[in-house]
Scaffold this active site. Sequence first.
Site, PDB file in Angstrom:
ATOM      1  N   CYS A   1      57.321 -38.774  38.419  1.00 54.42           N
ATOM      2  CA  CYS A   1      57.152 -37.528  39.169  1.00 54.42           C
ATOM      3  C   CYS A   1      57.888 -36.420  38.426  1.00 54.42           C
ATOM      4  CB  CYS A   1      57.685 -37.700  40.590  1.00 54.42           C
ATOM      5  SG  CYS A   1      56.867 -39.057  41.419  1.00 54.42           S
ATOM      6  N   GLU A   2      57.412 -36.153  37.233  1.00 52.37           N
ATOM      7  CA  GLU A   2      58.012 -35.204  36.285  1.00 52.37           C
ATOM      8  C   GLU A   2      56.862 -34.752  35.424  1.00 52.37           C
ATOM      9  OE1 GLU A   2      60.562 -33.848  34.841  1.00 52.37           O
ATOM     10  OE2 GLU A   2      62.251 -34.648  35.972  1.00 52.37           O
TER      11      GLU A   2
ATOM     12  N   GLY B   1      68.708 -46.035  10.961  1.00 52.69           N
ATOM     13  CA  GLY B   1      68.123 -46.621  12.161  1.00 52.69           C
ATOM     14  C   GLY B   1      66.616 -46.404  12.129  1.00 52.69           C
TER      15      GLY B   1
ATOM     16  N   TYR C   1      62.047 -34.271  23.653  1.00 51.06           N
ATOM     17  CA  TYR C   1      62.085 -33.469  22.421  1.00 51.06           C
ATOM     18  C   TYR C   1      60.733 -32.823  22.112  1.00 51.06           C
ATOM     19  CZ  TYR C   1      65.994 -36.713  21.419  1.00 51.06           C
ATOM     20  OH  TYR C   1      67.126 -37.481  21.460  1.00 51.06           O
TER      21      TYR C   1
END
Length: 418
Positions: free
Chosen positions: A341-342, A274, A314
């Site tokens: 909001c993170e 992929g 990650y």
Amino acid sequence: MKKEPFLTLEEVKEITRTYPTPFHIYDEKGIRENVRQLKEAFSWNPGFKEYFAVKATPNPFLIQILKEYGCGCDCSSMTELMLSDAVGIRGQDIMFSSNATPAEEFVYARKLGAVINLDDFTHIRFLEDCAGLPETISCRYNPGGVFRMSNGIMDNPGDAKYGFTTEQLLDGFRILKEKGVKHFGLHAFLASNTVTNEYYPLLAKVLFEIAVKLKEETGVSVEFINLSGGIGIPYHPDQQPNDIYEIGKGVREVYNQILVPAGLGELAIYTELGRFMLGPYGALVTRAIHQKHIYKEYIGCDACAANLMRPAVYGAYHHITVLGKEDAPCDHQYDVTGALCENSDKFAIDRMLPEIEIGDYLYIHDTGAHGFSMGYNYNGKLRSAELLKKEDGTVQMIRRAETPKDYFATFDFCSLFQ
Ligand SMILES: *Cc1c(COP(=O)(O)O)cnc(C)c1O
């Protein structure tokens, strides 16, 4: 190695007259060159086939390009099977490598005539009961323990949820043979995003040895071995890219060493790549819309982790080029953020970049696989368009951007958003 965008500032300015940022864009020329090289690297094996891992980039226009080179699809869900069917990839050109598989997906995979790659011993019975056993079947192997390469421990199969143990594989093949299965394959995926030419040959050795053991102990001659995904790409400019010719040669050497003397010299090699197929040939283009100066310097973009989650989940590195400033000195340190909001919604942390002005276009590299496809709708953020830069330089929309109507579509049973 210096990372070069496949677009210039002028091209992006032209594109944004029709398609506003943010968008993912793919490079047809790069995709074609790469798939040609993969095929050439394994041309020593007459049965070689790449089954593109649909989950990496589930776009029918891109899969169509790979299909021209004889690629099939590796699917692991109902909609991935449907997508494969829609582009005309059917029958044994589909590898169904799923796990924790619902019965209706096995039924559908059987209907399409896909090669089923069983993830577990108990799935023999499950598949037999829900869809019947096909003539051709593949089993996924998990050797357990840790998988080591010369640069240290790479992955921990003993902790992974996938595959049969060695004993289960031996029993499974005996049972499948008794039940009338005629053609057998083997599969394993032991390490992800490997940037070393060593991984495939080492994995091949593990699988080839178990194939010989299976032949000796069960009388079954495996007809194909699926080395699956895991060939990585150099996300960071300091990384040395894989050499697919070296990888092909390395697999050939173990093939000649182990399989040929065991009378298995007809065996076909399959891959389910992929990331390697499309990763470097996609980019996320976003615009700097804010600058903020607090304890650190921030650039706020019109894309966010909902468009590319790898850095947020990650801590993955994605190289960024400020278009039009390719040769400017990287003498400013920024956190490049999205609007979620993170606080993890950052494409880059403490990254040295040229001085960025509001309105600059940022080109985020290597989003061609596991980029758009991992997108989500948190904070009601909408998925972007996907565009294709064709070989003649023109740009084609290959997926439109989501609209609020798409976001609210699952409330279509009530009158709130009509
Ligand atoms: C994800 C996956 C692939 C593709 O992995 P890449 O790292 O993108 O090459 C192939 N096969 C299976 C079964 C997978 O789950």
